[in-house]
Design a protein around this motif. Structure first.
Motif: not given
Length: 218
Positions: A30-41, A43-58
């Motif tokens: 439906y919406f393939p997106i990378t971690i970098k693209e997700h963080l940028e999204l 940021d662009k939608t007005g979040f003051a802080a946006c960081e990767l908290f955890w990451h697993s295989y899927m």
């Protein structure tokens, strides 16, 4: 497998229509997106802080705060006059997770001043309402392939953490050293936890050809 998922959904209290709707999504992107693209999204939608908290295989988890975004205008060159504030920030930040090191403010002041006194040092501070909230500091060194920079310290006072300040400092810092002709940047950080993914989103990679070695002299 799909039948088992549908049976589980019915057992969990979902209606037949809900189960069929959920199954219809199977094997569809439906919406393939990378971690970098997700963080940028975020940021662009007005979040003051946006960081990767955890990451697993899927899956990935993101920490985001909706609110007023902090501007790079809060970032300015590090100042010797603010040494005591930097020491306070350093001692409090590195006495907490994930380091838990028993830093004293006076020792932190010596540590920071020794780096600042290097003719090749460079650093930035982040100011909020007239108060220094965090800083980044290090020094460059010349090698046969060019001048590289080691980030010695990146610290944010606990009262200002989880607001995107570390990200803003690092982002601006990397822009500055590139303009200074630095060919590479490296640092030492915790091997596990949230810090490696934090630096990886800025392009840092784990070194494969070198390793950190040490010994005690007492």
């Amino acid at each position: 497998m799909l039948k088992r998922i549908e049976a589980f959904g019915l057992q969990a209290g979902r209606t037949s229509d809900e189960v069929r709707s959920h199954s219809a999504r199977y094997n569809t992107e439906y919406f393939p997106i990378t971690i970098k693209e997700h963080l940028e999204l975020l940021d662009k939608t007005g979040f003051a802080a946006c960081e990767l908290f955890w990451h697993s295989y899927m899956q990935s988890g993101f920490y985001a705060i909706k609110g007023r975004k902090m501007s790079n205008t809060n970032i300015q060159p590090i100042q010797a006059a603010h040494l005591e504030r930097y020491a306070e920030i350093y001692a409090k930040a590195f006495s907490g997770e994930p380091w838990n090191d028993p830093w004293r403010v006076k020792d932190a002041a010596i540590h920071i001043s020794e780096i600042m006194e290097s003719r090749h040092s460079y650093g930035l501070e982040y100011v909020v309402n007239g108060e220094v909230a965090g800083f980044i500091l290090g020094a460059s060194m010349l090698f046969h392939y060019g001048r590289t920079f080691e980030i010695n310290d990146l610290a944010v006072h606990p009262d200002y953490q989880r607001q995107g300040i570390a990200s803003k400092l690092l982002e601006r810092f990397l822009e500055d050293v590139k303009q200074q002709g630095i060919v590479g940047v490296h640092l030492i950080t915790a091997a596990e936890g949230v810090l490696p993914p934090f630096y990886e989103k800025f392009g840092f990679k784990r070194e494969q050809r070198v390793m950190l070695m040490g010994m005690e002299t007492e």
